[in-house]
Design an enzyme around this catalytic site. Structure first.
Site, PDB file in Angstrom:
ATOM      1  N   GLY A 100     103.772  96.955 -43.695  1.00  9.86           N
ATOM      2  CA  GLY A 100     105.092  96.565 -43.203  1.00  9.86           C
ATOM      3  C   GLY A 100     106.061  96.404 -44.354  1.00  9.86           C
ATOM      4  O   GLY A 100     105.666  96.174 -45.509  1.00  9.86           O
ATOM      5  N   GLU A 101     107.343  96.551 -44.016  1.00  4.12           N
ATOM      6  CA  GLU A 101     108.366  96.465 -45.059  1.00  4.12           C
ATOM      7  C   GLU A 101     108.333  95.101 -45.743  1.00  4.12           C
ATOM      8  O   GLU A 101     108.256  94.069 -45.086  1.00  4.12           O
ATOM      9  CB  GLU A 101     109.748  96.713 -44.454  1.00  4.12           C
ATOM     10  CG  GLU A 101     109.964  98.162 -44.045  1.00  4.12           C
ATOM     11  CD  GLU A 101     111.434  98.505 -43.961  1.00  4.12           C
ATOM     12  OE1 GLU A 101     112.237  97.922 -44.707  1.00  4.12           O
ATOM     13  OE2 GLU A 101     111.786  99.361 -43.129  1.00  4.12           O
ATOM     14  N   GLY A 102     108.400  95.106 -47.041  1.00  2.33           N
ATOM     15  CA  GLY A 102     108.356  93.886 -47.842  1.00  2.33           C
ATOM     16  C   GLY A 102     106.951  93.516 -48.254  1.00  2.33           C
ATOM     17  O   GLY A 102     106.715  93.119 -49.400  1.00  2.33           O
TER      18      GLY A 102
END
Length: 627
Positions: A557-559
């Site tokens: 996931g992003e981050g």
């Protein structure tokens, strides 16, 4: 050099003024450039002219294509009129074009009509266009009829083209001065902007209370490790001269608030500190070959901190932008999934929150306005785009005030992949289906039907906006949505406050592409830890000139992908800063080194030396008696 905020630009200058080099620098960031050469080949016996042409060809990158229009001057207008929106054209130069236009071989001709056609073609050119032209002489009027005809025609051409272009720059002795278009932003002479509050995901303006009273947006800050206390910012590092305590740049203010517009002049990283840091790495006392590709990390940190010995980032803030996109872009995503992920982060649960806690980073969740279906109409209104950009800038400004030394830009939302593909197609001419990754369900299965619906949504959106402007704010309004707009504002604000940003995922890369039109300096403050195998991220990074430090192909996931890499990156910076110079380069010898400088002693001969008497000879003693 990168100067954004223009679509068509005229570069003027005298002979050997550097106008061609400056024009080439304007298009240096474009992935593909079509070079339109207007000058004739000339006399084969003129070696000096042939040398000039060869020097021009040698400067062009191998990815550029060349098109000749010297045979027919009128064809230049046709070339510009047929250019596609994703193309970048460089015409060099109009002086040669006028010379061919006046050549007796092309007479009789309607010179005035041809110049008018060229100006009209420039006004309606869909591609980004740079034209180079010599400025008409500033001294005596030529004494010959041919010379006067040339200067008159060139003067008319320059005036007509300058009027048609949205940017004009004069280069004198290699120094550009903008006469029209993307000049540096100055306080006071700025247009008014809307003060409408930023709409939140539910449609209400962000920071609106239940009774409708407007308040300043105060996103919830989840402090997972007490690394950053928003009510009591930590002190800046004591060491002077780093990027963390250098002067920052702020946006101009108007009566209505912040002004964000194309062509802003924001700071660049230190151009000397990065190379000095790389040179220093070669002198460190390490037993192996060194840091490998992670040397780029040290160079980046040195440039953004303004010191050859950069320190590890201690205060890191993660900004998670949560915003959904309606329509086919969100195909294959369960409704409410992004809200669930954002709720996990707010309560300290989920992969992103746990990794942030492990890394000692603070986490801030930001709600973006929901975007309408881009295939049916604009994703946002112009007012929402302005508010989102200012809000993103404010988030970066608040992080700087809290002592953040690094921002991690992340996003969660339905439809972000398709939106990033649309932005990539609009800003760089990419094929949407080639940069749209496969859709994977929650059970790990491939959903090809959802992928096709996403492709159709992007295709329809690109067809709907085929004649629309590709300026930054127009791309955000038509295709980008609230999350990309806020992320763009974060990048601009972080650049102004000299804070590096680690990008992770398609939303941050899409914001990087859009930010080029507002401030080309922003991409130089961006770092990409891992591309995650995402085709849109890989291509956008290539356009921005970013190279992933790692190739882990994480899909957390992003981050979260960036936070996995963060401890390693910190360790590398800490090691590079702490290691001493190798003793061989300082002339010092460590006292406990038993191998230090043993004196050479010639070994004793194993047998008779060269002056010995051979064994079969009779030895005689000094008394004369036989031995």
């Amino acid at each position: 050099m990168s100067v954004d905020g223009w679509n068509t630009v005229l570069v003027l200058g005298g002979i050997r003024s550097g106008k061609s080099e400056f024009a080439e620098s304007l298009v240096g960031d474009a992935p593909v450039v079509r070079y339109v050469a207007t000058a004739p080949t000339g006399d084969p016996q003129d070696t000096e002219w042939a040398g000039r042409l060869a020097a021009h060809r040698a400067r062009r990158p191998g990815s550029w294509t060349t098109e000749e229009t010297a045979d027919e001057p009128r064809r230049l207008a046709d070339v510009l009129a047929s250019a596609e929106p994703h193309e970048t054209l460089l015409v060099d130069d109009l002086g040669g074009w006028v010379a061919v236009l006046l050549d007796p071989a092309h007479q009789p001709a309607d010179d005035t009509g041809t110049i008018t056609e060229l100006a009209d073609a420039i006004r309606h050119c869909a591609a980004r266009l740079v034209l180079v032209s010599p400025e008409v002489g500033l001294s005596l009027v030529p004494t010959t009829p041919v010379g006067r005809a040339f200067t008159d025609a060139l003067g008319v051409t320059n005036r007509a083209v300058a009027d048609a272009c949205d940017g004009v720059v004069l280069v004198i002795a290699g120094q550009p001065t903008w006469l029209k278009g993307p000049a540096p932003v100055r306080t006071g002479a700025t247009p008014a902007v809307s003060t409408g509050a930023l709409p939140a995901a539910g449609g209400k303006p962000a920071g609106t209370t239940a009774n409708g009273a407007g308040v300043e947006p105060t996103p919830e800050l989840v402090d997972l490790s007490n690394a950053v206390n928003p009510t009591s910012p930590p002190p800046l590092p004591a060491e002077s001269g780093t990027g963390w305590n250098m002067p920052t740049m702020t946006l101009p203010m108007a009566a209505t608030g912040l002004v964000i517009q194309p062509g802003m002049e924001l700071p660049m990283p230190d151009e000397y500190a990065g190379p000095q840091a790389i040179e220093r790495l070669a002198t460190l006392d390490v037993p192996g070959a060194g840091l490998g590709v992670l040397e780029r990390l040290v160079g980046f940190a040195a440039a953004t901190q303004g010191t050859p010995t950069p320190a590890a980032w201690n205060s890191v803030r993660v900004l998670l932008v949560n915003g959904d996109h309606a329509g086919g872009a969100a195909a294959g995503v369960r409704p409410g999934e992004s809200a669930r992920r954002a709720g996990q982060a707010r309560t300290g649960r989920g992969a992103l929150a746990r990794l942030a806690a492990e890394a000692g980073a603070s986490l801030q969740v930001v709600d973006a306005p929901s975007a309408a279906a881009m295939e049916d109409g604009p994703a946002l209104t112009g007012e929402q785009v302005e508010s989102a950009l200012r809000y993103g800038w404010q988030l970066a400004e608040e992080a700087a005030g809290a002592g953040a030394q690094l921002l991690v830009l992340a996003a969660t939302g339905a439809g972000t992949e398709a939106t990033a593909a649309a932005v990539l197609a609009a800003t760089s001419g990419a094929e949407p289906s080639a940069v749209l990754g496969r859709v994977v369900t929650e059970t790990g299965e491939i959903d090809d039907a959802a992928w096709m619906r996403r492709c159709a949504a992007v295709r329809d959106a690109m067809h709907r906006t085929r004649n629309s402007s590709r300026a930054a704010k127009d791309v955000l309004a038509e295709l980008g949505g609230g999350d990309v707009a806020i992320a763009t504002g974060v990048l601009l604000g972080a650049t102004a406050h000299r804070i590096p940003v680690m990008l992770d995922g398609p939303v941050g890369l899409a914001a990087g592409l859009v930010s080029r039109d507002l401030a080309g300096q922003a991409r130089h403050w961006c770092l990409l830890a891992d591309h995650g195998g995402d085709p849109a991220v890989k291509l956008a990074a290539d356009v921005l000139g970013l190279t992933a430090l790692l190739d882990l192909r994480l899909g957390l996931g992003e981050g979260a992908n960036a936070l996995v890499a963060l401890p390693m990156l910190r360790s590398v910076l800490a090691l590079a800063a702490a290691l001493p110079t190798h003793p061989s380069l300082t002339g010092e010898v460590e006292p406990d080194d038993e191998r230090a400088a043993p004196e050479f002693a010639e070994p004793a001969p194993a047998g008779p030396g060269p002056t010995s008497i051979e064994p079969d000879e009779e030895r005689v003693d000094p008394s004369g008696r036989a031995g």
